[in-house]
Design a protein around this motif. Structure first.
Motif, PDB file in Angstrom:
ATOM      1  N   UNK A   3      19.171  43.055 -72.453  1.00  0.00           N
ATOM      2  CA  UNK A   3      20.520  43.099 -71.850  1.00  0.00           C
ATOM      3  C   UNK A   3      21.294  41.798 -72.014  1.00  0.00           C
ATOM      4  N   UNK A   4      20.651  40.641 -71.792  1.00  0.00           N
ATOM      5  CA  UNK A   4      21.368  39.369 -71.914  1.00  0.00           C
ATOM      6  C   UNK A   4      21.860  39.160 -73.331  1.00  0.00           C
ATOM      7  N   UNK A   5      21.025  39.502 -74.309  1.00  0.00           N
ATOM      8  CA  UNK A   5      21.433  39.354 -75.705  1.00  0.00           C
ATOM      9  C   UNK A   5      22.642  40.224 -76.005  1.00  0.00           C
ATOM     10  N   UNK A   6      22.637  41.461 -75.500  1.00  0.00           N
ATOM     11  CA  UNK A   6      23.778  42.368 -75.692  1.00  0.00           C
ATOM     12  C   UNK A   6      25.053  41.770 -75.113  1.00  0.00           C
ATOM     13  N   UNK A   7      24.951  41.211 -73.917  1.00  0.00           N
ATOM     14  CA  UNK A   7      26.117  40.623 -73.250  1.00  0.00           C
ATOM     15  C   UNK A   7      26.647  39.439 -74.057  1.00  0.00           C
ATOM     16  N   UNK A   8      25.754  38.572 -74.498  1.00  0.00           N
ATOM     17  CA  UNK A   8      26.171  37.384 -75.251  1.00  0.00           C
ATOM     18  C   UNK A   8      26.805  37.769 -76.584  1.00  0.00           C
ATOM     19  N   UNK A   9      26.253  38.787 -77.218  1.00  0.00           N
ATOM     20  CA  UNK A   9      26.819  39.230 -78.499  1.00  0.00           C
ATOM     21  C   UNK A   9      28.232  39.768 -78.313  1.00  0.00           C
ATOM     22  N   UNK A  10      28.433  40.568 -77.260  1.00  0.00           N
ATOM     23  CA  UNK A  10      29.754  41.164 -77.039  1.00  0.00           C
ATOM     24  C   UNK A  10      30.785  40.108 -76.647  1.00  0.00           C
ATOM     25  N   UNK A  11      30.399  39.197 -75.745  1.00  0.00           N
ATOM     26  CA  UNK A  11      31.372  38.233 -75.229  1.00  0.00           C
ATOM     27  C   UNK A  11      31.638  37.114 -76.215  1.00  0.00           C
ATOM     28  N   UNK A  12      30.583  36.488 -76.735  1.00  0.00           N
ATOM     29  CA  UNK A  12      30.748  35.261 -77.500  1.00  0.00           C
ATOM     30  C   UNK A  12      30.825  35.510 -79.013  1.00  0.00           C
ATOM     31  N   UNK A  13      29.868  36.263 -79.564  1.00  0.00           N
ATOM     32  CA  UNK A  13      29.928  36.534 -81.001  1.00  0.00           C
ATOM     33  C   UNK A  13      31.142  37.395 -81.333  1.00  0.00           C
ATOM     34  N   UNK A  14      31.329  38.475 -80.563  1.00  0.00           N
ATOM     35  CA  UNK A  14      32.491  39.327 -80.803  1.00  0.00           C
ATOM     36  C   UNK A  14      33.793  38.587 -80.592  1.00  0.00           C
ATOM     37  N   UNK A  15      33.863  37.786 -79.525  1.00  0.00           N
ATOM     38  CA  UNK A  15      35.072  37.013 -79.257  1.00  0.00           C
ATOM     39  C   UNK A  15      35.353  35.983 -80.341  1.00  0.00           C
ATOM     40  N   UNK A  16      34.310  35.361 -80.855  1.00  0.00           N
ATOM     41  CA  UNK A  16      34.488  34.359 -81.911  1.00  0.00           C
ATOM     42  C   UNK A  16      35.125  34.989 -83.148  1.00  0.00           C
ATOM     43  N   UNK A  17      34.641  36.147 -83.543  1.00  0.00           N
ATOM     44  CA  UNK A  17      35.176  36.793 -84.743  1.00  0.00           C
ATOM     45  C   UNK A  17      36.594  37.334 -84.509  1.00  0.00           C
ATOM     46  N   UNK A  18      36.894  37.757 -83.288  1.00  0.00           N
ATOM     47  CA  UNK A  18      38.263  38.203 -83.012  1.00  0.00           C
ATOM     48  C   UNK A  18      39.248  37.038 -83.117  1.00  0.00           C
ATOM     49  N   UNK A  19      38.867  35.896 -82.564  1.00  0.00           N
ATOM     50  CA  UNK A  19      39.751  34.735 -82.577  1.00  0.00           C
ATOM     51  C   UNK A  19      39.910  34.178 -83.984  1.00  0.00           C
ATOM     52  N   UNK A  20      38.838  34.218 -84.767  1.00  0.00           N
ATOM     53  CA  UNK A  20      38.845  33.570 -86.078  1.00  0.00           C
ATOM     54  C   UNK A  20      38.957  34.553 -87.232  1.00  0.00           C
ATOM     55  N   UNK A  21      39.364  35.774 -86.939  1.00  0.00           N
ATOM     56  CA  UNK A  21      39.442  36.796 -87.987  1.00  0.00           C
ATOM     57  C   UNK A  21      40.359  36.360 -89.121  1.00  0.00           C
TER      58      UNK A  21
END
Length: 369
Positions: A3-21
């Protein structure tokens, strides 16, 4: 997946790619659009083989990857302390630090995914052409970079649990007189020990790698100059943190009766103390005159990187772009055997930026990339 890995992927990895797309799309188009389609595979195959067979190319690639990692550190660090992510300080800390490290490791691996995919293809090409040493170094470097990122994030999330008691250094030095230039040094060893140790580890790796690769021409002044330039580039996080500390905690200093020349010398003193380990290495390896010149090159380059931040503010995105551009320019100046000119050139540019912008800086801090 945990669960923690899922949360981190959605918030931080996903957010990073949205901001830097936009930036990532531009880089992708640049990589596939600079050559005709029929030559694209051959072009990237040549690049990969160069990375698998040349330490110089590998070092440049590692520098680019490190800058990408720095961008991710500042994005994730900024998001960790955002109001919407405060739940992490109560939920993820219920897990052991080992489990947190694993989850952050996979989150950072997702952020580095474009690099990892390209690296794996390059490693495969290298193995196919019987190159083994550098491809293995590529894998080890990416693993180490991902793990160090996970350590940074885990430490930040657990900072509040660790308490706010003063460190041993501050307790021992509580009655010492502290010159203005020493304040950041104390702050660094009190609050920012991990970035400092990571920077020094990278510095040691770069010095070792450069002189191993160029062992046959290790007496060439240019080799030492390139090593010093790469070392200062690895210090960009500490330089940015110094300016951030100055702005956030020492803003009152603009009202003190310090002249700009004196303040400029104070900042040189800061970087002199930060570069003591590298200075010891220089004077133990080279003759005193050459070591002194290389140390002044290091200090002048650090001051140039420092004073850029008075010009456009604490904006990490612009900062990394300028550092990368200056790295390329300074690299070629060194290659043309003009190392001696870097000291007056860097110091002149740094002082010009400092003198014209020190009292004009508006205090805007932007860690968003």
């Amino acid at each position: 997946m945990k669960p923690l890995t899922n949360v981190l992927l959605k918030i931080f990895a996903g957010g990073f790619f949205r901001v830097h797309a936009g930036i990532l799309l531009f880089v992708f188009l640049a990589m596939v659009g600079i050559v005709p389609p029929q030559y694209l595979i051959g072009y990237h195959k040549s690049l990969m083989l160069a990375m698998d067979s040349s330490w110089v190319v590998t070092t440049l690639v590692f520098t680019g990857w490190f800058i990408y990692a720095v961008k991710s550190w500042h994005y994730v660090s900024g998001q960790i302390f955002a109001s919407g992510q405060h739940f992490l300080f109560y939920s993820s800390n219920a897990l052991s630090k080992g489990k947190q490290l694993k989850s952050w490791f996979w989150a950072q691996a997702a952020i580095l995914l474009p690099i990892i995919l390209y690296a794996f293809i390059a490693v495969g090409v290298g193995f196919a052409y019987h190159y083994y040493l550098l491809p293995v170094c590529v894998l080890l470097y990416l693993t180490a970079l991902t793990y160090l990122s996970a350590v940074i994030y885990t430490r930040q999330v657990n900072r509040l649990i660790d308490g706010s008691s003063r460190s041993i250094l501050l307790r021992l030095s509580s009655k010492w007189r502290k010159p203005y230039f020493s304040l950041y040094i104390y702050h660094l060893f009190d609050k920012r020990k991990v970035p400092y140790l990571i920077t020094k580890a990278l510095s040691w790796l770069i010095i070792t790698a450069v002189f191993y690769v160029f062992a046959d021409v290790k007496t060439d002044f240019r080799v030492a100059g390139i090593a010093i330039l790469a070392v200062i580039t690895t210090h960009i996080v500490l330089i940015f943190e110094e300016r951030k500390f100055e702005e956030n905690d020492l803003g009152f200093s603009r009202n003190l009766p310090y002249s700009r020349p004196k303040l400029f010398l104070n900042f040189i003193s800061v970087y002199f103390f930060l570069l003591i380990p590298e200075g010891i290495w220089l004077f133990s390896r080279f003759n005193p005159l050459m070591a002194a010149e290389l140390l002044f090159v290091a200090l002048s380059t650090a001051m140039l990187f420092h004073c850029l931040l008075y010009w456009f503010g604490l904006n990490m995105d612009k900062y990394l772009q300028w550092v990368l551009g200056l790295f390329i320019v300074l690299f070629w100046i060194i290659m043309f055997k003009l190392l001696w000119i870097l000291i007056p050139l860097n110091l002149s540019l740094a002082y010009l930026l400092f003198y014209n912008n020190y009292y004009k800086f508006d205090g805007e801090v932007s860690d968003k990339l």
